[in-house]
Write an enzyme that holds these catalytic residues in place. Structure first.
Site, PDB file in Angstrom:
ATOM      1  N   ASP A  22     -10.210   4.178   1.252  1.00  0.00           N
ATOM      2  CA  ASP A  22      -9.755   5.559   1.250  1.00  0.00           C
ATOM      3  C   ASP A  22     -10.251   6.186  -0.060  1.00  0.00           C
ATOM      4  O   ASP A  22     -10.758   5.483  -0.944  1.00  0.00           O
ATOM      5  CB  ASP A  22      -8.224   5.582   1.339  1.00  0.00           C
ATOM      6  CG  ASP A  22      -7.647   6.972   1.200  1.00  0.00           C
ATOM      7  OD1 ASP A  22      -8.146   7.894   1.874  1.00  0.00           O
ATOM      8  OD2 ASP A  22      -6.704   7.149   0.413  1.00  0.00           O
ATOM      9  N   ASP A  24      -8.639   9.636  -1.845  1.00  0.00           N
ATOM     10  CA  ASP A  24      -7.509  10.151  -2.631  1.00  0.00           C
ATOM     11  C   ASP A  24      -6.478   9.065  -2.899  1.00  0.00           C
ATOM     12  O   ASP A  24      -5.945   8.463  -1.962  1.00  0.00           O
ATOM     13  CB  ASP A  24      -6.823  11.295  -1.872  1.00  0.00           C
ATOM     14  CG  ASP A  24      -7.534  12.624  -2.012  1.00  0.00           C
ATOM     15  OD1 ASP A  24      -7.605  13.137  -3.135  1.00  0.00           O
ATOM     16  OD2 ASP A  24      -8.028  13.138  -0.989  1.00  0.00           O
ATOM     17  N   ASP A 183      -3.736   3.857  -0.052  1.00  0.00           N
ATOM     18  CA  ASP A 183      -2.575   4.111  -0.908  1.00  0.00           C
ATOM     19  C   ASP A 183      -1.453   4.867  -0.209  1.00  0.00           C
ATOM     20  O   ASP A 183      -0.394   5.069  -0.806  1.00  0.00           O
ATOM     21  CB  ASP A 183      -3.006   4.926  -2.141  1.00  0.00           C
ATOM     22  CG  ASP A 183      -3.216   6.393  -1.799  1.00  0.00           C
ATOM     23  OD1 ASP A 183      -2.525   7.255  -2.362  1.00  0.00           O
ATOM     24  OD2 ASP A 183      -4.057   6.680  -0.933  1.00  0.00           O
TER      25      ASP A 183
END
Length: 240
Positions: A22, A24, A183
């Site tokens: 990922d 961000d 996250d």
């Protein structure tokens, strides 16, 4: 969840073919910039009667989600207004990111490990293209990734597995020999639904929320000894 459980889960991936990331909160600590932009701009339009949104609200309702889903949540009766708001918010975010974006601790150590092992790699993100390309460029990772898969390029964005399944297809690798770094709850759910072990980072989202999405391993950042114990065990399996 124990470290030994983790070692077994990741070591089953041998021979490892790829790692999917990922963007961000996974490559960079961008959530504080997103939160600031949302808080300021929503207050300006008197959202929630002008009471600033809390970080808890941001984590629960916004972090990791696709912009159209966020627009629907914030402006359920006026999607077009919501989408325009999101475009303006992303412009503000990119301005902030250009000045303040920081990498997640240890990302360049893991980058070297991935490169040294000759693995394929892709960025898989719900971020708009302009955001994704800016962040990856600011981090000096433009040449690192073989592919960048956007939620906008898929029929379904995360938490649907489609973006991760598309990454596997583009890289021509198997889910049985690939793991994901994420996250957010949304992202972890997407990776798990795509059939891969997910390493969850508590960059900004609390561990108790991430656990509910069933990651294989939870780490603080890429310097976390738990990660390197798991990768060492995977290396041992490669040699068998």
């Amino acid at each position: 969840m124990t470290v030994s459980d983790t070692k077994i889960s990741l070591s089953k991936l041998a021979p490892l073919e790829a790692v999917l990331f990922d963007v961000d909160g996974t490559l960079c600590d961008s959530d504080p910039l997103h939160y600031y932009a949302f808080r300021e701009m929503l207050q300006e339009i008197n959202f929630n009667d002008g009471v600033p949104i809390t970080e808890e609200f941001f984590v629960k309702n916004i972090a990791g989600k696709h912009n159209e889903d966020i627009a629907l949540l914030l402006f359920p009766d006026d999607l077009q207004r919501g989408l325009k708001f999101m475009d303006d918010k992303e412009t503000m975010f990119r301005r902030l990111a250009s000045e303040q974006l920081k990498p997640v601790n240890g990302i360049y150590k893991l980058k070297k490990w991935v490169e040294d092992h000759g693995l394929k790699r892709a960025a898989v993100t719900n971020a708009p293209r302009a955001n994704a390309e800016l962040m990856i460029s600011l981090l000096g990772l433009s040449d690192f990734f073989d592919a960048v898969i956007l939620g906008d390029d898929c029929e379904h964005a995360k938490p649907h597995p489609e973006p991760y399944l598309k990454a596997l297809e583009v890289l021509n690798v198997s889910k049985d020999h690939t793991f994901v770094c994420e996250d957010s709850v949304s992202g972890i759910k997407a990776g798990v639904a795509a059939g891969m072990p997910v390493v969850g980072l508590t960059t900004r989202n609390p561990e108790h929320l991430l656990v509910e999405a069933k990651p294989t391993l939870i780490i603080k950042d890429y310097e976390d000894p738990k990660l390197w114990t798991a990768l060492e065990e995977l290396d041992k399996q490669e040699l068998l």
